[in-house]
Design an enzyme around this catalytic site. Structure first.
Site, short mmCIF file in Angstrom:
data_model
loop_
_atom_site.label_atom_id
_atom_site.label_comp_id
_atom_site.label_asym_id
_atom_site.label_seq_id
_atom_site.Cartn_x
_atom_site.Cartn_y
_atom_site.Cartn_z
N LYS A 1 32.94 42.06 32.71
CA LYS A 1 34.26 41.49 32.41
C LYS A 1 35.34 42.14 33.29
O LYS A 1 35.13 43.22 33.83
CB LYS A 1 34.55 41.77 30.94
CG LYS A 1 35.53 40.84 30.28
CD LYS A 1 35.44 41.07 28.76
CE LYS A 1 36.67 40.60 28.02
NZ LYS A 1 37.28 39.37 28.43
N GLY A 2 36.46 41.49 33.38
CA GLY A 2 37.56 41.99 34.23
C GLY A 2 38.00 43.39 33.84
O GLY A 2 38.17 43.68 32.66
N VAL B 1 36.59 46.35 33.75
CA VAL B 1 35.75 47.33 33.05
C VAL B 1 35.27 48.48 33.95
O VAL B 1 34.82 49.52 33.47
CB VAL B 1 34.51 46.67 32.39
CG1 VAL B 1 34.92 45.77 31.25
CG2 VAL B 1 33.68 45.91 33.42
N GLY B 2 35.35 48.26 35.27
CA GLY B 2 34.90 49.33 36.18
C GLY B 2 33.79 48.92 37.14
O GLY B 2 33.05 49.77 37.63
N LYS B 3 33.69 47.63 37.44
CA LYS B 3 32.65 47.14 38.35
C LYS B 3 32.81 47.73 39.75
O LYS B 3 31.86 48.21 40.35
CB LYS B 3 32.71 45.60 38.49
CG LYS B 3 32.51 44.86 37.20
CD LYS B 3 32.68 43.36 37.39
CE LYS B 3 34.11 42.96 37.73
NZ LYS B 3 35.07 43.27 36.67
N THR B 4 34.04 47.69 40.25
CA THR B 4 34.29 48.18 41.61
C THR B 4 34.03 49.68 41.68
O THR B 4 33.37 50.18 42.59
CB THR B 4 35.74 47.84 42.03
OG1 THR B 4 35.90 46.42 41.96
CG2 THR B 4 36.03 48.30 43.43
N ASP C 1 34.85 40.20 45.37
CA ASP C 1 35.97 40.08 44.45
C ASP C 1 37.26 39.87 45.25
O ASP C 1 37.56 40.67 46.13
CB ASP C 1 36.03 41.39 43.66
CG ASP C 1 37.14 41.40 42.65
OD1 ASP C 1 37.99 40.48 42.69
OD2 ASP C 1 37.18 42.32 41.83
N1 ATP Z 1 35.51 56.18 34.06
C1 ATP Z 1 36.78 55.96 34.46
N2 ATP Z 1 37.74 56.89 34.25
C2 ATP Z 1 39.01 56.69 34.64
N3 ATP Z 1 39.44 55.56 35.24
C3 ATP Z 1 38.54 54.59 35.45
C4 ATP Z 1 37.17 54.73 35.09
N4 ATP Z 1 36.52 53.59 35.45
C5 ATP Z 1 37.44 52.79 36.01
N5 ATP Z 1 38.65 53.38 36.02
C6 ATP Z 1 39.91 52.82 36.53
O1 ATP Z 1 40.13 51.59 35.89
C7 ATP Z 1 40.68 50.64 36.78
C8 ATP Z 1 39.76 49.41 36.84
O2 ATP Z 1 38.52 49.78 37.40
P1 ATP Z 1 37.78 48.84 38.47
O3 ATP Z 1 38.72 48.37 39.48
O4 ATP Z 1 36.56 49.56 38.90
O5 ATP Z 1 37.38 47.64 37.49
P2 ATP Z 1 36.81 46.21 37.87
O6 ATP Z 1 35.83 45.85 36.81
O7 ATP Z 1 36.31 46.22 39.27
O8 ATP Z 1 38.12 45.32 37.75
P3 ATP Z 1 38.33 43.81 38.28
O9 ATP Z 1 37.65 42.95 37.27
O10 ATP Z 1 39.80 43.68 38.30
O11 ATP Z 1 37.68 43.74 39.63
C9 ATP Z 1 40.83 51.33 38.11
O12 ATP Z 1 42.13 51.79 38.24
C10 ATP Z 1 39.86 52.50 38.01
O13 ATP Z 1 40.26 53.61 38.79
MG MG Z 2 36.83 45.01 40.92
#
Ligand code: ATP
Ligand code: MG
Length: 316
Positions: free
Chosen positions: A17-18, A20-23, A46
């Site tokens: 999901k958006g 959550v920390g995928k990147t 993305d």
């Molecule tokens: N374990 C963690 N501890 C602290 N910050 C985190 C952690 N995991 C992710 N983040 C932070 O949360 C934010 C979202 O993470 P990320 O960009 O990886 O998510 P995503 O799933 O790729 O989002 P999107 O769906 O927008 O692509 C970022 O600012 C990242 O630095």
């Molecule tokens: Mg991302």
């Protein structure tokens, strides 16, 4: 349980999901694999392109080196769609007379505006990377767009394959009527450029399916956080992947709060989190699960990325 066995795969997708920390997780995983000596390509599909921010390095449509043995590129769906349309136009120019080309262009312009084209173009680029870049890289890691979108993309080869098969049958029947029934498929394809193009495309899709459907080569990692809506979406995604025949190699539970927080607010958050963590363990008991702690700051740069890597795959 760690994601360590997945470091040996050829293709690993990260989805969820958006936000959550995928990147973050895909970058940390790719970095860990490269540090263990594998030649890794990290691909972002993305549109938000935050991989560049994490590595504090510009990343574009062409491969750049981020670290020894780690390269990255970002696929821009819109840009690929434009390139795709141009390529189709060139093919048509090559194959048909001016009259046909004019009519075909009208069709193509209509198709260019239709929904789904960006996805098809994206899929095409992913296929190209998966099929053609495997001689250069040991592992390709995909950081994908939020779940629904990516799963549709991975299910596409199936839909497109049956569509192309029907076209090929139709086209071959026409060629056979033209030349007598004794032409072999190869001869028919050689004689007819349209049939040839369709069969090449079909061949590429079959190879893609072969690779992404092979659990000894390809895995999908679902990234989640201990929250109600995310758990539900993760369950749906796991079912869909299972149906599509793609291995769910692991489930990352990201942003787990530290245990030693003081105060009523954190005690309450932690109590709620514990309920969700237990639910995740119960519902996804069959999956390899990894917890990643919530860090005090956003994840940027190698030091904090390494902190995430170590939680995903351990220390080298
Ligand atoms: N374990 C963690 N501890 C602290 N910050 C985190 C952690 N995991 C992710 N983040 C932070 O949360 C934010 C979202 O993470 P990320 O960009 O990886 O998510 P995503 O799933 O790729 O989002 P999107 O769906 O927008 O692509 C970022 O600012 C990242 O630095
Ligand atoms: Mg991302």
């Amino acid at each position: 349980m760690l994601l360590t066995p997945l470091l040996e795969q050829q293709v690993v997708f990260f989805g969820g999901k958006g936000g959550v920390g995928k990147t973050t997780c895909s970058a940390a995983f790719a970095l860990a694999a490269s540090r263990r000596g594998r030649r890794v390509l990290l691909v972002s599909t993305d549109p938000a392109h935050s991989t560049a921010d994490i590595f504090e390095h510009r990343i574009g449509p062409d491969e750049v080196e981020l670290q020894p043995k780690l390269t990255a590129l970002e696929i821009d769906g819109e840009g690929e769609a434009t390139r795709y349309i141009d390529a189709v136009k060139r093919d048509i120019n090559r194959m048909f007379s001016a009259g046909v080309v004019k009519a075909a262009y009208k069709q193509i312009e209509a198709a260019a505006a239709s929904p789904g084209l960006v996805e098809v173009a994206l899929l095409d680029r992913m296929i190209e990377l998966i099929i053609n870049r495997q001689q250069v890289h040991d592992l390709i890691v995909f950081d994908t767009a939020p779940t629904g979108h990516t799963l549709q993309l991975l299910r596409m080869p199936e839909a497109i394959t049956s569509w192309i098969q029907a076209l090929v049958r139709h086209r071959r029947a026409l060629v056979e009527i033209d030349r007598g029934a004794d032409v072999t498929p190869v001869a028919a394809a050689a004689a007819d450029p349209v049939l040839g193009a369709l069969e090449r495309r079909h061949g590429r899709l079959s190879r893609l399916r072969e690779i992404i459907g092979d659990r000894s080569r390809t895995s999908f990692v679902l990234v989640s956080v201990p929250e109600r809506l995310v758990i539900e979406e993760t369950a749906r995604a796991a079912d869909l992947l299972h149906e599509t025949g793609i291995d769910v190699g692991g489930l990352v539970v990201n942003r787990v709060l530290p245990d030693d927080l003081e105060g009523e607010f954190f005690r309450s958050r932690k109590a709620q989190e514990r309920v969700y963590l237990e639910e995740i363990d119960r519902r996804f008991g069959r999956l390899r699960r990894v917890r990643v702690r919530q860090l005090p700051r956003d994840v940027y740069g190698l030091a904090s990325l390494t902190a995430v890597s170590e939680q995903l795959v351990g220390t080298t």
